[in-house]
Design a protein around this motif. Structure first.
Motif, PDB file in Angstrom:
ATOM      1  N   GLY A  96       0.820  -1.211   0.000  1.00  0.00           N
ATOM      2  CA  GLY A  96       0.000   0.000   0.000  1.00  0.00           C
ATOM      3  C   GLY A  96       0.845   1.249   0.000  1.00  0.00           C
ATOM      4  N   ALA A  97       1.953   1.214   0.726  1.00  0.00           N
ATOM      5  CA  ALA A  97       2.840   2.373   0.745  1.00  0.00           C
ATOM      6  C   ALA A  97       3.457   2.613  -0.624  1.00  0.00           C
ATOM      7  CB  ALA A  97       3.938   2.166   1.788  1.00  0.00           C
ATOM      8  N   ARG A  98       3.781   1.501  -1.321  1.00  0.00           N
ATOM      9  CA  ARG A  98       4.387   1.665  -2.647  1.00  0.00           C
ATOM     10  C   ARG A  98       3.402   2.297  -3.630  1.00  0.00           C
ATOM     11  NH1 ARG A  98       7.448  -3.494  -4.701  1.00  0.00           N
ATOM     12  NH2 ARG A  98       8.572  -2.904  -2.816  1.00  0.00           N
ATOM     13  N   TRP A  99       2.130   1.814  -3.606  1.00  0.00           N
ATOM     14  CA  TRP A  99       1.123   2.407  -4.502  1.00  0.00           C
ATOM     15  C   TRP A  99       0.843   3.843  -4.101  1.00  0.00           C
ATOM     16  CZ3 TRP A  99       0.049   1.166  -9.104  1.00  0.00           C
ATOM     17  CH2 TRP A  99       0.103  -0.168  -9.522  1.00  0.00           C
ATOM     18  N   ALA A 100       0.878   4.131  -2.795  1.00  0.00           N
ATOM     19  CA  ALA A 100       0.665   5.513  -2.365  1.00  0.00           C
ATOM     20  C   ALA A 100       1.756   6.416  -2.890  1.00  0.00           C
ATOM     21  CB  ALA A 100       0.618   5.592  -0.837  1.00  0.00           C
ATOM     22  N   ALA A 101       2.996   5.911  -2.926  1.00  0.00           N
ATOM     23  CA  ALA A 101       4.088   6.708  -3.474  1.00  0.00           C
ATOM     24  C   ALA A 101       3.875   6.992  -4.951  1.00  0.00           C
ATOM     25  CB  ALA A 101       5.419   5.986  -3.259  1.00  0.00           C
ATOM     26  N   VAL A 102       3.325   6.006  -5.676  1.00  0.00           N
ATOM     27  CA  VAL A 102       3.050   6.209  -7.099  1.00  0.00           C
ATOM     28  C   VAL A 102       2.009   7.291  -7.297  1.00  0.00           C
ATOM     29  CG1 VAL A 102       2.155   5.114  -9.175  1.00  0.00           C
ATOM     30  CG2 VAL A 102       3.701   3.858  -7.678  1.00  0.00           C
ATOM     31  N   THR A 103       0.903   7.205  -6.548  1.00  0.00           N
ATOM     32  CA  THR A 103      -0.192   8.144  -6.759  1.00  0.00           C
ATOM     33  C   THR A 103       0.136   9.526  -6.253  1.00  0.00           C
ATOM     34  OG1 THR A 103      -1.158   7.438  -4.666  1.00  0.00           O
ATOM     35  CG2 THR A 103      -1.908   6.319  -6.641  1.00  0.00           C
ATOM     36  N   SER A 104       1.084   9.657  -5.342  1.00  0.00           N
ATOM     37  CA  SER A 104       1.443  10.987  -4.842  1.00  0.00           C
ATOM     38  C   SER A 104       2.550  11.627  -5.654  1.00  0.00           C
ATOM     39  CB  SER A 104       1.889  10.899  -3.371  1.00  0.00           C
ATOM     40  OG  SER A 104       3.050  10.095  -3.280  1.00  0.00           O
ATOM     41  N   GLY A 105       3.051  10.926  -6.683  1.00  0.00           N
ATOM     42  CA  GLY A 105       4.080  11.496  -7.534  1.00  0.00           C
ATOM     43  C   GLY A 105       5.487  11.100  -7.128  1.00  0.00           C
ATOM     44  N   ALA A 106       5.666  10.407  -6.010  1.00  0.00           N
ATOM     45  CA  ALA A 106       6.988   9.977  -5.596  1.00  0.00           C
ATOM     46  C   ALA A 106       7.392   8.714  -6.343  1.00  0.00           C
ATOM     47  CB  ALA A 106       7.014   9.727  -4.091  1.00  0.00           C
ATOM     48  N   ARG A 107       8.684   8.466  -6.425  1.00  0.00           N
ATOM     49  CA  ARG A 107       9.187   7.290  -7.113  1.00  0.00           C
ATOM     50  C   ARG A 107       9.754   6.315  -6.089  1.00  0.00           C
ATOM     51  NH1 ARG A 107      12.393   9.642 -12.440  1.00  0.00           N
ATOM     52  NH2 ARG A 107      10.570  10.620 -13.423  1.00  0.00           N
ATOM     53  N   PRO A 108       9.242   5.067  -6.048  1.00  0.00           N
ATOM     54  CA  PRO A 108       9.773   4.104  -5.091  1.00  0.00           C
ATOM     55  C   PRO A 108      11.257   3.860  -5.344  1.00  0.00           C
ATOM     56  CG  PRO A 108       7.710   3.326  -6.052  1.00  0.00           C
ATOM     57  CD  PRO A 108       8.123   4.520  -6.831  1.00  0.00           C
ATOM     58  N   SER A 109      11.991   3.633  -4.276  1.00  0.00           N
ATOM     59  CA  SER A 109      13.430   3.432  -4.406  1.00  0.00           C
ATOM     60  C   SER A 109      13.763   2.043  -4.939  1.00  0.00           C
ATOM     61  CB  SER A 109      14.106   3.650  -3.047  1.00  0.00           C
ATOM     62  OG  SER A 109      13.552   2.768  -2.077  1.00  0.00           O
ATOM     63  N   ARG A 110      12.851   1.087  -4.818  1.00  0.00           N
ATOM     64  CA  ARG A 110      13.117  -0.275  -5.243  1.00  0.00           C
ATOM     65  C   ARG A 110      12.202  -0.639  -6.409  1.00  0.00           C
ATOM     66  NH1 ARG A 110      12.753  -4.003  -0.075  1.00  0.00           N
ATOM     67  NH2 ARG A 110      13.376  -5.528  -1.664  1.00  0.00           N
ATOM     68  N   LEU A 111      12.753  -1.398  -7.350  1.00  0.00           N
ATOM     69  CA  LEU A 111      11.959  -1.849  -8.498  1.00  0.00           C
ATOM     70  C   LEU A 111      11.157  -3.090  -8.112  1.00  0.00           C
ATOM     71  CD1 LEU A 111      14.601  -1.499 -11.355  1.00  0.00           C
ATOM     72  CD2 LEU A 111      12.766   0.088 -10.772  1.00  0.00           C
ATOM     73  N   PRO A 112       9.983  -3.266  -8.736  1.00  0.00           N
ATOM     74  CA  PRO A 112       9.132  -4.428  -8.403  1.00  0.00           C
ATOM     75  C   PRO A 112       9.622  -5.699  -9.092  1.00  0.00           C
ATOM     76  CG  PRO A 112       8.043  -3.065 -10.038  1.00  0.00           C
ATOM     77  CD  PRO A 112       9.300  -2.335  -9.666  1.00  0.00           C
ATOM     78  N   TRP A 113      10.769  -6.204  -8.646  1.00  0.00           N
ATOM     79  CA  TRP A 113      11.361  -7.376  -9.291  1.00  0.00           C
ATOM     80  C   TRP A 113      10.483  -8.617  -9.135  1.00  0.00           C
ATOM     81  CZ3 TRP A 113      15.290  -6.984 -12.558  1.00  0.00           C
ATOM     82  CH2 TRP A 113      16.146  -5.881 -12.467  1.00  0.00           C
ATOM     83  N   LEU A 114      10.026  -8.858  -7.914  1.00  0.00           N
ATOM     84  CA  LEU A 114       9.308 -10.101  -7.652  1.00  0.00           C
ATOM     85  C   LEU A 114       8.021 -10.188  -8.470  1.00  0.00           C
ATOM     86  CD1 LEU A 114       9.060 -12.726  -6.100  1.00  0.00           C
ATOM     87  CD2 LEU A 114       7.970 -11.449  -4.225  1.00  0.00           C
ATOM     88  N   SER A 115       7.208  -9.134  -8.418  1.00  0.00           N
ATOM     89  CA  SER A 115       5.943  -9.170  -9.160  1.00  0.00           C
ATOM     90  C   SER A 115       6.180  -9.261 -10.660  1.00  0.00           C
ATOM     91  CB  SER A 115       5.108  -7.928  -8.835  1.00  0.00           C
ATOM     92  OG  SER A 115       5.815  -6.750  -9.201  1.00  0.00           O
TER      93      SER A 115
END
Length: 424
Positions: free
Chosen positions: A17-36
């Protein structure tokens, strides 16, 4: 505010949820979604091979098809950081895959995830164009360009195109629902944070008023008594001793109230050790004013019921500030305080007959005392009027509404069934 939202979502939805929140707020997550992304690559590659056995009319999955599927899945690594690029890239890969005649199936998962990330990130037009472009390309290839592209096959079915259109609309609808929900959550979080800021501002103003009222009154008494003590130190040591005793008592009380206010700041959420002052402490206030050289005549009218804590504190502070202003700014050594209980409201009136003290300026000057009184009354729906009287002197009049039903309360300090209203 941008940082508050991911924190709020993290508490409720965990790291995803925090990762999606970062997307919607314009921030860029520091880690790439490798597993998914790895899971998606395995699913689409294996699923497309299985789908090829169920669709004999389509071209079997070969090395080119696997390269397209793995390449499209690899693009999803950047869906949080570059949602528009990923949406268009996955759409191009899907269009090439379908135009090459490879089987329908999990390839649409790549397109759906790319468009979904773009919509959630706010790039709705790009996502719609990507989905619509794939559908238009499929219609062109299946009904007009199929003869010019290998492998040579007959025209497609409009039923399949309609099914694909329904699928595209479903992806768009789901993405929009998620986007709207996230925007509502973000708005609710912003409103919650704004409400917390307003409460913090109101608390700071309340504390500032408390400190002003406590310090202004006590320091005024100390200042007057210090002047008296210095003037009488040699001529009348006993009177000087009385003035010093008053200074000691006033400073002790001020320190106690300041500690109470500061203690609430140091330990938020804990109840104060001492109750807030109210009208039952008026005798102490009048005694302090008497030691400062001001004789106060207290009169009550009507049957005063038990007051709500906020009203009781505001009434006490208004009287305290009015008496402090008389001590500091008025040449009068007498004051009259009237507490009148009217139907649904409490009237407070403080009068003095003296002119402004020399060099002190007008009582209604630019200090914070009258402003604080008005703010206290306004917070409870009341009013405060202050100004010179036509016959000389100065008057402060406050009217504070009484909330709730009357309860049996304290008796008046001095009986006065009826006090006529004076001319203002």
């Amino acid at each position: 505010m941008e940082n508050a939202r991911p924190t709020w979502v993290r508490r409720r939805s965990g790291p995803w949820g925090a990762r999606w929140a970062a997307v919607t707020s314009g921030a860029r997550p520091s880690r790439l979604p490798w597993l998914s992304t790895l899971v998606v690559a395995i699913v689409v590659t294996a699923g497309s091979g299985f789908a090829g056995h169920q669709q004999p009319g389509r071209v079997p999955v070969d090395s080119l098809a696997r390269a397209l599927l793995i390449g499209g899945a690899a693009l999803l690594l950047g869906r949080h950081r570059f949602p528009r690029t990923v949406a268009l890239g996955t759409a191009a890969v899907t269009a090439v895959y379908l135009a090459s005649g490879y089987p329908y199936g999990p390839v649409f998962l790549i397109l759906a995830l790319g468009a979904f990330a773009a919509v959630v990130a706010g790039h709705r037009t790009v996502a719609w164009c990507a989905l619509g472009g794939v559908w238009v390309a499929q219609v062109l290839v299946g009904h007009w360009l199929y003869g010019a592209l290998p492998p040579h096959r007959g025209p497609g079915s409009w039923g399949q195109e309609l099914l694909a259109l329904v699928w595209v609309v479903a992806v768009i609808a789901l993405s929009e629902l998620v986007r709207v929900r996230r925007e509502r959550l973000a708005k609710a979080d912003e409103e919650r944070a704004a409400a917390e800021r307003r409460r913090a501002d109101e608390e700071r103003l309340r504390i500032a008023r408390e400190l002003h009222d406590v310090l202004a009154h006590s320091i005024s008494v100390i200042n007057v008594q210090a002047g008296v003590g210095l003037a009488l130190l040699d001529q009348d040591p006993e009177q000087a001793r009385t003035a010093l005793t008053t200074i000691r008592d006033a400073s002790k009380e001020a320190l106690g109230e300041v500690r109470q206010v500061l203690g609430a700041l140091r330990a938020p959420g804990e109840a104060p050790l001492a109750p807030a002052p109210g009208l039952d402490r008026l005798p102490e206030l009048i005694e302090q004013a008497r030691h400062a050289g001001l004789a106060v005549d207290l009169t009550t009218a009507g049957s005063r019921a038990a007051l709500a804590p906020g009203v009781d504190l505001a009434a006490f502070r208004i009287v305290q500030e009015a008496l402090t202003n008389i001590v500091r700014h008025s040449g009068s050594r007498t004051a009259r305080v009237l507490l009148r209980s009217l139907p649904g409201e409490l009237e407070i009136r403080v009068d003095d007959d003296g002119p402004a003290a020399s060099g002190a300026g007008e009582p209604s000057g630019g200090g914070n005392g009258l402003v604080g009184m008005r703010e206290r009354a306004a917070a409870l729906g009341g009013t405060v009027e202050a100004g010179p009287r036509p016959d000389g002197g100065f008057r402060v009049r406050a009217r504070i509404p009484l909330a709730g039903a009357p309860e049996p309360g304290r008796g008046p300090e001095k009986a006065a069934p009826d006090v006529p209203e004076e001319e203002s």
